[in-house]
Design an enzyme around this catalytic site. Structure first.
Site, PDB file in Angstrom:
ATOM      1  NE  ARG A   1      -3.310   2.648   2.469  1.00 16.75           N
ATOM      2  CZ  ARG A   1      -3.391   3.487   3.481  1.00 16.75           C
ATOM      3  NH1 ARG A   1      -2.864   3.161   4.650  1.00 16.75           N
ATOM      4  NH2 ARG A   1      -3.997   4.661   3.343  1.00 16.75           N
TER       5      ARG A   1
ATOM      6  CG  HIS B   1      -1.364   9.100   3.104  1.00 14.90           C
ATOM      7  ND1 HIS B   1      -1.369   7.754   3.346  1.00 14.90           N
ATOM      8  CD2 HIS B   1      -1.076   9.680   4.303  1.00 14.90           C
ATOM      9  CE1 HIS B   1      -1.080   7.519   4.631  1.00 14.90           C
ATOM     10  NE2 HIS B   1      -0.884   8.688   5.227  1.00 14.90           N
TER      11      HIS B   1
ATOM     12  CD  GLU C   1      -1.581   4.284   7.879  1.00 12.49           C
ATOM     13  OE1 GLU C   1      -1.308   4.682   9.031  1.00 12.49           O
ATOM     14  OE2 GLU C   1      -1.733   5.057   6.912  1.00 12.49           O
TER      15      GLU C   1
ATOM     16  CE1 TYR D   1       0.036   2.905  13.265  1.00 10.96           C
ATOM     17  CE2 TYR D   1      -2.014   3.980  12.613  1.00 10.96           C
ATOM     18  CZ  TYR D   1      -0.746   3.528  12.298  1.00 10.96           C
ATOM     19  OH  TYR D   1      -0.251   3.692  11.027  1.00 10.96           O
TER      20      TYR D   1
END
Length: 1983
Positions: free
Chosen positions: A1487, A1532, A1788, A1722
């Protein structure tokens, strides 16, 4: 339902006597026992010829036969019909246990007698077992003889224990010995002395059996006694006082007597044939009256009437029977003798058979069947009495009993106790306390609707109520404190079945009740569960509610589910609570939900449905569950007591009766009597309908089948009672449809009745006793127990003293006492009492204005704290006493098991300088943060001692109470300016007057020990024995006894700083006279309390009070001589301690078997520079001065530490002193002091950093003597105490230091805690984090380091006087309100948390953390990720345009270290290098993002940068060639600056530009790219870029609007691009396209607090939900977000919401614009509510939340990222639930390190392992549709505002090396292995082939400016060298070559350094040391 089984026998007694009587309703009519002659006789009577030959002796016995002959069964059945209630069974010891011991049981006899008992029970006869009637097993007789041998006591006790266990469930009444005198006479004839001895031993055997029964079989209930000869009991003979003594000592539950009726008045002998005393001259009436005088509270059972001496009497036997019965009845009636039963054997033939109906129906009570009735009623008076009794209703019977009762008698107080096993309960109801009205799937109830429609006072609702849905632990905590053994609560029907129907059940609701029930049972509290307490699901009300009879089956289905789900643990069920209220107030007056006012129809329809629903539920349980679950099902009915307004007006009496029938009989009569409504109710309704035909009452009728089905459907009678009414028969005859008019009664109140805040409750305690009598007569008799299921007294909210609720105390006591009278005096079978309510709650229409609670709830505080009121402590005392006792305590004090295994600690040699314990720093100081802080899930050893601490001066108060002398702290605090705010300990927590309150808290906490101190001046006011203060001694005796009664062991400190002032006046601890005085004081304490105290501490923290009291003068006695006096005082203290130790050791240890020690204080200290030997020595020296000062003499060699002697000696020499300031011990003293502690007690709070520092010489000071300087790390968590930082890992190291220094002694942490500010709330999260981390470090020390840790004590039990800080600091687990005289205690959240730790004995491994082995689905996408700006660099190369991040990073102070992405990883020029590491990683996908400005420099297609486009084409082609699929992100965060210049994403034109850009990309790259992401983390773009301004473009001035506008445009841009692809490109390109959203998982900071639960939901909705809901759900923002922003906007004066709105067209276009959900995740945060106000429009205020993190969570290199893998699975489950399980790609996930931490990144391996495993769980266990995983990041890169400081890469980038090589970290191999194995192979299945392919190891290394060589061997002779895979031979050659080059380089650098850097030598050495440290850390890290 049958009436009282025994009423006929009572009436028969009347017929036999001339007495007016009032016998208890549970009068025992006793027959039996079976004898062989009786068996033979009955067999003949049945014409059953049997050849049975018995010897003369055997005639009196019964040989048990199995099965029981039919004729005997008929005999027993006949006895029941004759109203016999009990039957004697003589249990033959000789046959059950032929050899006298339980090991040799005759199982046939055991079974036979068990079956006999079953037959009795089937015949409705209650067995009365006699254990011993004279025969002793022959084996015992042969060995021991008879009862003159003491050995039979224990043998009989064993036999009794066996019998209790074998038959206890079937027997309620036990007799140990049937007339010991007769047994003795039979065995010994006239051997008076031998008989006396035998009687003594039988009495002792009885007493032992009594204790066994009540200690071991108490749960079975029942009572036990011994039958005594009535003449012996009142005899004055010296032989018989033991008979009275056994009663007076409380060793019987009733007085059982045998009455040898002597018909020959002129010949009287005693049981031994001797002439009688005066006793035998008394009449039977007089004898019974004398028996009563022995004990006024015990009932008397006439167990046996013996008329054997009347055989020769001239009078007939009937006359003797009449005379005896008359004596009994007169004693009962005239002399008020509490006769509870009588032997009926002599009257059986005269008793008729009968059948029974209800008294209330005014029919004949009995229909007798003449069966050979040989007895004629004696006279007409008896016949008249029988007739009068038969026509009196139950109400009239009770009214007659009490109507003439004098007030003094009525209101008198009765001391006595309830039966064993009595249920003491408190009650609540689900909708009144739970809150969580819409939480976790709960459906709406009628009370939710009713309240939200504004029908409650002050528009209050129960939406949160007491928040009990989130506070199970809080509520059970209260009940443990109360000591209640039962809890009556209700299930919320709509929480279990949201719509009312079983088809849709709510598992979260079921889980809630499962947890509640389990928590109760763990605390030994029996749940009493109500199925329906008024909160009908609104969905059912919408179809008519209880007026719709279909609800009967729906309720039954609900009940069936509850029985099946909870019935294995619930043994008390209530179908309906107070259905009268539902019918009357809910559907009659409309005052309650559902608010229907229809008293003539709906009210009666509802009652009809409820009765049938109850019956059906009862039958369901009876048929399907009772046999397995063994529970009870009943109903709780409410009723006032009704008194006639005019006692002499018969109409008022009848009206009062009718009032009860309308209120109580309405439901009770069908269930308990005959299945139908009372005749009085039916008759009155018919009368009313005749009078008021225009609006008749519609009273439904039951069919005959329904009547039979309903009758008898309750196992107990639940009775709720609150008040009484006077009833007047005079009513208004107008036809109004109200309850009183229909019933034709007028309720009134008496002027003397005390009112309450509730207009319907007046205090009339005696009404309860009368009502209980009525219920017994009318409904239950003695066979059905009565449970008082609700009684309470309301007080006004905010009125008077809300804590000191004397009104509730007085009146609860009065009502409970009336229940006791009913039990003891009236024989009412009351078995439970329930106080309403456990806590203040939502009280229906009154909202929160009426308070019934035993605990005060502050509804204005979102924490909903619960504070015990005084009534709670009062109720606890009643529960402890099981009623009301005269003595100060009725507790049985436990006997402590002495510690017989005390091992003396070894003598140790003096410590070295520095000590060998320095190995602790060597072991721990090099730990990396992950290793240091990783949480350990495990438990402490069994028997670990959990404690909590206080000290006398800090909590007791009573500073001059009851003769206490002043202490030095009293004197000190009474001087001005000595303590903050002028605070004193004069009252403190007032614990001197609040023992019960403190015990309540300790029980609730579940601690095993309580560490407290004794106040020396409270015991000896002037410090000397002659001043002994008995009141002080009494206080501590009471405290110690109370602790032991609560199963809490006292841990007692003799001296906690409060020296008697009188001793300070003679010099205090400077004066060595105090050594002996302290020893005398200690000796007295050992003598007085040592039989119960087994853990003694002589001195608490002597180093603290020595230094602060005599060095700094900040503590009393405030003497400032820091250079010598602290040493002198310490010297005295050590000798005083040693002397007290030896006193205990010499005089008491052998008998008391306790421990004695001293409690020392120490901080942990870390060397400033861990490899600087001077700092290490300084740290060790600091500990020797602080801890070793006292520990070294005691635990080592009797002398001070060498380091201390050296330092003070040298300092003294340098100061030119002739002798050292540190005193010296003689050799004798050393020997005396050495080893004077059994265990090591340590108090600790914090950690410091220490460095070597030479202190000044001129000032003499203990502080300067050690030559150290201390500091804190600014990053360590702070506390309210400035010198205390929460540094948990220091505790583990301190414990290890003690282990190493003192040879691992047994250690007790005697105090550890943290301070909060006085303004802090009960929601003390920081204290929870403190205890969690500190206790976990203690666990590590025990588990991982083998430290001999035995116990932990939290400091402190409650907020208290904190010395010179007064009350400004709070250490307590319980909040104390020092502004209130009551000093009320409220548990903080930390108290519940500590209780949880105690319960779990640590931190047991969590089920959710268990590792799951397995594979991911086939074709799972394994990927790694980067972003263009973060890696590409080349910011101006080849025509690339500027992006907003180019501008932002070149703006000063925007990025850390002024870093930019100008070069970054230079991936624009390193396609091959990036491709190589991707192949090495073995990912299937990659990615990355496109740089919009690299392709379209100005953001539009007006100019295309072909070079930039070709870069991506080339890279994508290379990926495809390597079989790596590209996952391409269009945006992004790097918007072309040209577009930002026209507004960027705030400008809707950017949407069009984005579509244009996307279209170009699809055209040029779509044939190669099959996986597109439109936007990455639009949340961050909107909020960080346009809200906070911490990211490009750095806009931070419009936080209330810009983020919403930007977010709005981003969503629309995404949707447009998705549709573009879907409609234009998908058919040909066949790719996927979606968006990546990011979100933390969010947990409430306080999961027990609805406000925080709501905050967590709100935070998640404003975070992940912001963009997810429009795209993945409904095309629009979530309702939470819309409502909040709108509410805030309007409050700020705006006319509409600041959150833009989508049009309906836009919603439809946005909804569903995804092929998958891309998720970046995360970490997890803890959310709490924050009110930012409305002044400034901003996103944070709209969201209204703040976040924090749990201190125990592992950190990372990024401040915001905590390692919380479990949160990953939770957010995935949230996505599944909220968005219907869409396909998910994790786009992610990763972890960072801050700065260069080398290549051995174990933290990253740990992170990826745990997070990826959570994904596997989500797939395998939760069924979540996850398609792929992407690790962030492929390589270290530019991390936005952090620059290059935070590193997320799997590959290391050395940014100082121009070539920017990609070097694999250890995690690359680990991640590639996961990819290769497609998961985690189970090692239990053997080595997996995926693990065989490449076996390499990667050694840790640190990378600086030049690469470090790391070597990895493989099985194939290949190695990794500088990241390349080559042969081992080539690697060796290369290694040697590099080695030579390195030597040359080192020589060159050495010469260069010497010449050029010499002036900076010192600084360079420090830097080198730092680098070495860093290297050491990495080299000691392991996976």
């Amino acid at each position: 339902m049958e009436l009282n089984n025994n009423i006929f026998f009572i009436l028969f007694f009347i017929s036999l006597s001339d007495a007016e009587i009032n016998l208890p309703s549970d009068f025992m009519v006793i027959a039996g026992p079976l004898t062989n002659v009786l068996v033979r006789t009955s067999a003949k009577d049945e014409d059953k010829h049997q050849e049975i030959n018995f010897s003369m002796e055997e005639e009196a016995h019964y040989f048990c036969s199995d099965p029981l002959p039919r004729h005997l069964k008929d005999l027993l059945s006949t006895l029941h019909r004759k109203r016999v209630s009990h039957y004697k069974v003589i249990l033959p010891w000789t046959r059950i246990l032929p050899e006298g011991i339980a090991e040799k049981v005759d199982h046939n006899q055991l079974k036979c007698y068990s079956n006999l008992l079953n037959e009795l029970i089937i015949a409705n006869l209650k067995p009365v077992i006699v254990l011993h009637n004279g025969d002793i097993p022959q084996g015992l007789v042969a060995r021991y003889g008879d009862w003159e041998n003491e050995a039979l006591i224990d043998l009989f006790a064993d036999y009794a224990r066996f019998a209790f266990a074998a038959f206890g469930e079937k027997v309620e009444t036990w007799i140990t010995f049937n007339d010991p005198s007769e047994i003795t006479k039979f065995k010994h004839n006239k051997l008076q002395n031998t008989g006396s001895s035998a009687i003594k031993y039988m009495i002792l055997a009885h007493e032992k059996a009594y204790r066994i029964y009540h200690n071991e079989a108490a749960s079975k209930g029942g009572r036990l006694s011994i039958v005594l000869n009535i003449n012996d009991m009142i005899s004055t003979d010296v032989m018989f006082p033991a008979f009275q003594q056994v009663i007076n000592e409380g060793m019987v539950d009733l007085i059982a007597v045998t009455v040898p009726y002597d018909c020959l008045q002129n010949h009287k002998t005693d049981t031994f044939g001797n002439e009688t005393s005066k006793a035998n001259e008394d009449s039977l009436q007089e004898k019974l009256t004398k028996i009563k005088s022995i004990n006024n509270f015990l009932q008397i059972l006439v167990f046996s009437l013996d008329f054997s001496r009347c055989a020769d009497s001239a009078l007939g036997s009937t006359e003797h029977h009449r005379t005896a019965l008359t004596g009994i009845l007169k004693a009962a009636s005239i002399n008020k003798v509490p006769v509870v039963g009588c032997d009926a054997n002599h009257f059986l033939d005269s008793l008729p058979l009968y059948y029974q109906t209800s008294n209330s129906d005014k029919e004949s009570i009995f229909s007798t069947v003449e069966e050979g009735n040989k007895f004629q009623l004696a006279d007409s008076n008896s016949e008249d009495q029988l007739h009068r009794a038969s026509i009196l209703s139950s109400y009239q019977t009770v009214w007659k009993k009490f109507s003439k009762q004098p007030e003094a008698e009525r209101d008198s107080f009765l001391y006595g106790t309830f039966p064993i096993g009595f249920l003491w309960s408190t009650a609540t109801a689900s909708f009144k306390i739970e809150g969580g009205w819409a939480e976790r799937g709960k459906g709406e109830s009628i009370w939710d609707r009713f309240a939200q429609e504004g029908k409650i006072e002050k528009n209050q609702t129960a939406d949160v109520a007491c928040d009990s849905f989130n506070k199970i632990d809080y509520d059970v905590y209260l009940m443990r404190g109360l000591r209640s053994n039962s809890y009556k609560f209700s299930l919320s029907w709509p929480r279990i079945f949201p719509t009312g129907y079983r088809a849709k059940l709510n598992q979260d609701g079921i889980d809630y009740y499962n947890k509640l029930i389990d928590s109760l049972l763990e605390s030994n509290i029996a749940p009493m569960v109500t199925l329906y307490h008024w909160d009908l699901p609104q969905a059912l009300q919408d179809i008519g509610g209880w007026q719709n009879e279909s609800i009967i089956d729906v309720f039954t289905d609900y009940a069936d589910f509850c029985f099946a789900t909870f019935g294995d643990r619930v043994k008390y069920w209530i179908t309906f609570n107070e259905p009268w209220v539902v019918s009357y107030a809910g559907y009659g007056t409309g005052q309650h939900a559902p608010g229907i006012s229809n008293p003539t129809t709906a009210s009666y329809e509802v009652a009809h449905s409820i009765i049938k629903a109850h019956a059906k539920a009862w039958h369901i349980y009876d048929k399907n569950y009772r046999s397995q679950q063994h529970g009870q099902v009943g109903i709780a009915l409410n009723s006032d007591w009704a008194e006639p307004s005019s006692p002499n007006n018969q109409k008022d009496v009848v009206a009062a009766d009718r009032y009860l029938q309308f209120m109580l009989g309405w439901f009770a009569h069908p269930i308990f009597v005959n299945g139908d409504y009372p005749e009085a109710l039916k008759t009155q309704v018919k009368k009313y309908n005749q009078e008021c035909a225009s609006a008749p009452v519609q009273l439904p009728s039951f069919t005959e089948k329904e009547k039979q089905y309903i009758n008898g459907t309750s196992d107990f009678f639940g009775l709720s009672h609150y008040t009484s009414r006077l009833i007047n028969s005079t009513t208004n005859k107008t036809c109004v449809s109200n309850y009183d008019r229909i019933g034709d009664f007028s309720p009134q109140l008496h002027i003397s009745w005390r009112p309450t805040v509730s207009p319907w409750i007046y205090i009339v305690p005696w009404g309860l006793r009368r009502l209980l009598n009525f219920v017994t007569h009318e409904y239950t008799g003695t066979t059905i127990p009565i449970y008082v299921t609700g009684h309470g007294v309301p007080t006004e909210y905010g009125g008077g003293d809300i804590i000191n609720d004397t009104v509730r105390i007085e009146n609860s006591a009065a009502y409970i006492n009336e229940a006791l009278k009913a039990f003891i005096m009236d024989g009412v079978n009351v078995r439970a009492f329930t106080l309403w309510s456990l806590m203040d709650s939502f009280e229906g229409p009154q909202g929160y204005s009426h308070r019934f609670g035993l605990h005060y709830v502050n509804f204005e505080d979102s924490n909903r704290p619960r504070t015990p009121k005084e009534s709670a402590y009062f109720y606890t005392r009643i529960i402890e006493n099981n009623g009301f006792v005269n003595s100060s305590s009725n507790n049985l004090i436990q006997t402590l098991i002495p510690n017989n295994n005390i091992e003396r600690l070894m003598d140790l040699s003096a410590s070295e300088v520095p000590s060998k314990a320095k190995v602790v720093w060597e072991k721990f100081s090099s730990q990396d943060v992950m290793e240091r802080d990783k949480f350990l899930y495990d438990t402490f050893p069994e028997g670990f001692v959990w404690s909590v601490s206080t000290s006398a001066y800090q909590i007791e108060g009573g500073w001059d109470a009851d003769g206490k002398g002043p202490s030095i702290w009293d004197n000190f605090t009474h001087k001005p300016n000595m303590v903050q705010n002028g605070d004193t300990g004069d009252v403190a927590c007032d614990s001197y007057n609040k023992i019960d309150e403190d015990l309540y808290m300790l029980r609730a906490l579940r601690v095993k020990n309580y560490h407290f101190s004794i106040s020396w001046p409270r015991i000896f006011p002037n410090g000397r024995t002659e001043s002994l203060n008995p009141a002080g001694v009494h206080y501590y005796n009471k405290l110690v006894d109370g602790l032991l009664a609560s199963n809490i062991t006292p841990m007692v400190t003799l001296y906690h700083w409060d020296l008697p002032q009188a001793l300070q006046d003679i010099g205090g601890w400077e004066n060595e006279e105090l050594i002996d005085l302290f020893n005398t004081y200690a000796d007295y304490c050992f003598t007085t309390f040592g039989d119960r105290v087994k853990f003694w501490i002589t001195f608490n923290e002597p180093s603290v009070f020595t230094w602060e009291g005599y060095g700094t003068a900040s503590f009393p006695p405030a003497i400032k001589r820091p250079g010598d006096l602290p040493y002198i005082v310490a010297h005295t203290l050590l000798k005083a301690h040693a002397k007290a130790f030896h006193t205990y050791d010499d005089k008491y240890r052998s008998t008391q078997k306790g421990l004695i020690s001293i409690s020392l204080y120490a901080d942990w200290v870390e060397p400033k520079i861990i490899n600087d030997l001077r700092d290490v020595a300084a740290a060790d020296r600091y500990l020797q001065f602080m801890l070793g000062w006292f520990a070294h003499p005691i635990f080592k060699n009797g002398d001070y530490p060498e380091a201390m002697k050296w330092q003070v000696g040298n300092k003294s020499d340098l100061q030119r002193l002739s002798t050292p300031r540190l005193p010296q011990f003689t050799e004798k003293e050393k020997t005396f002091i050495r080893g004077t502690a059994d265990v090591f007690c340590i108090k600790t709070y914090t950690t410091k950093i220490v460095r070597h520092h030479i202190s000044r010489l001129k000032s003499f000071s203990y502080e300067y003597d050690r030559d150290t300087a201390e500091e804190f790390d600014s990053n360590w968590p702070t506390s309210a105490a400035k010198d205390f930082r929460a540094v948990a890992w220091g505790l583990r190291r301190l414990l290890n230091w003690i282990k190493e220094e003192y040879n691992n002694p047994p250690i007790y942490i005697t105090e550890n805690g943290v301070a909060s500010k006085s303004t802090s709330s009960v929601d003390d999260t920081d204290r929870i984090f403190y205890y969690k981390t500190y206790i976990n470090e203690a666990l590590k020390a025990y588990k991982l380091d083998d430290v001999d840790l035995r116990g932990y004590s939290a400091g402190s039990l409650l907020d208290s006087f904190e010395w010179v800080d007064g009350y400004s600091l709070r250490f307590g687990l319980h909040h104390v309100n020092f502004k209130d005289l009551n000093r009320q205690r409220t548990p903080k959240r930390s108290a519940h948390y500590y209780t949880e730790i105690i319960h779990d004995n640590g931190f047991p491994p969590r089920k959710e953390d268990e590792f799951l082995y397995g594979e991911f689905p086939k074709n799972f996408a394994w990927s790694a990720a980067t972003a263009a700006y973060q890696i590409e660099g080349a910011w101006r190369a080849d025509g690339k345009g500027l992006s907003i991040w180019d501008t932002f990073s070149h703006t000063p102070l925007k990025v850390g270290n002024d870093d930019t992405g100008d070069v970054a990883c230079d991936s624009y020029h390193k396609i091959d290098e990036d491709l190589a590491i991707l192949k090495k990683l073995k990912v299937s996908h990659y990615r990355f993002s496109l740089s919009w400005s690299r392709i379209l420099p100005d953001g539009t297609t007006r100019f295309v940068n072909e070079v930039g486009l070709n870069y991506y084409i080339k890279f994508i082609d290379s990926l495809l060639a390597a079989n790596i699929k590209p996952q391409v992100t269009l945006y992004h965060w790097d918007l072309p600056q040209a577009l930002q210049d026209v507004g960027g994403w705030e400008n809707s034109s950017t949407i069009d530009r984005f579509v244009e850009y996307a279209n170009f990309c699809f055209q040029k790259l779509g044939d190669r790219v099959k996986f597109w992401i439109t936007l990455n983390e639009p949340y961050n773009t909107a909020l960080l870029g346009y809200g906070y301004g911490t990211a490009a473009p750095g806009i931070g001035m419009r936080l209330g609007t810009a983020p919403y506008i930007v977010g709005h445009n981003l969503i629309k841009a995404h949707a447009e691009v998705w549709h573009l692809y879907n409609e234009t490109y998908r058919p040909q390109q066949r790719g996927l396209i979606s968006i990546t959203i990011n979100s933390d998982w969010v947990e409430p900071r306080n999961p027990y607090k609805q406000e925080d639960v709501d905050a967590a939901k709100r935070h998640l909705m404003f975070y992940g939900g912001w963009f997810a809901y429009p795209i993945f759900k409904n095309g629009d923002y979530n309702e939470v977000m819309k409502a909040r922003v709108r509410e805030k906007s309007l409050a700020q004066g705006l006319t509409k919401s600041r959150l833009p709105e989508f049009t309906e067209y836009e919603k439809q276009k946005i909804k569903g614009t995804y092929d998958f959900m891309g998720l970046n995740h995360y970490t997890t945060v803890l959310a709490f509510s924050v009110n930012f106000g409305n002044a400034i429009p901003m996103y944070d205020a709209d969201r209204g939340t703040g976040t924090t993190v749990d201190r125990s969570w592992l950190g990372s290199g990024s401040f915001w990222l905590k390692v919380t893998p479990w949160g990953f699975r939770r957010i995935l489950n949230w996505i599944k639930k909220e968005f219907n399980n869409p396909p998910i790609y994790i786009t992610e996930n990763g972890v960072s390190e801050h700065g260069d931490q080398g290549l051995n990144d174990t933290w990253r391996m740990n992170y990826h392992q745990s997070y990826i495993n959570e994904i596997l769980k989500a797939i395998k266990l939760d069924g979540i549709n996850i398609r792929g995983y992407t690790a962030w990041s492929l390589m270290d890169n530019f991390e936005w505002a952090m620059g290059y400081a935070d590193r997320f890469g799997l590959f290391y980038i050395n940014f100082s090396n121009p070539s920017l090589p990609r070097i694999p970290k250890a995690s690359t191999k680990y991640y590639s292995t996961i990819i290769r194995c497609n998961g985690f192979p189970d090692p239990a299945l053997g080595p997996h082939e995926c693990l065989q392919l490449e076996v390499t190891t990667m050694e840790p290394s640190t990378v600086k400016t030049t690469p470090t060589i790391t070597t990895k061997t493989t099985n194939a002779g290949r190695v990794y060298f500088l990241g390349l895979e080559i042969s081992s031979v080539n690697a060796a050659s290369a290694l040697y070559t590099l080695f030579v080059i390195s030597i040359i380089a080192v020589v060159f650098l050495a010469i260069f350094s010497y010449k050029i850097w010499k002036p900076r030598k010192v600084n360079r050495q420090l830097k080198l040391a730092s680098d070495t440290t860093e290297l050491t850390i990495n080299q000691n890290t392991r996976i």
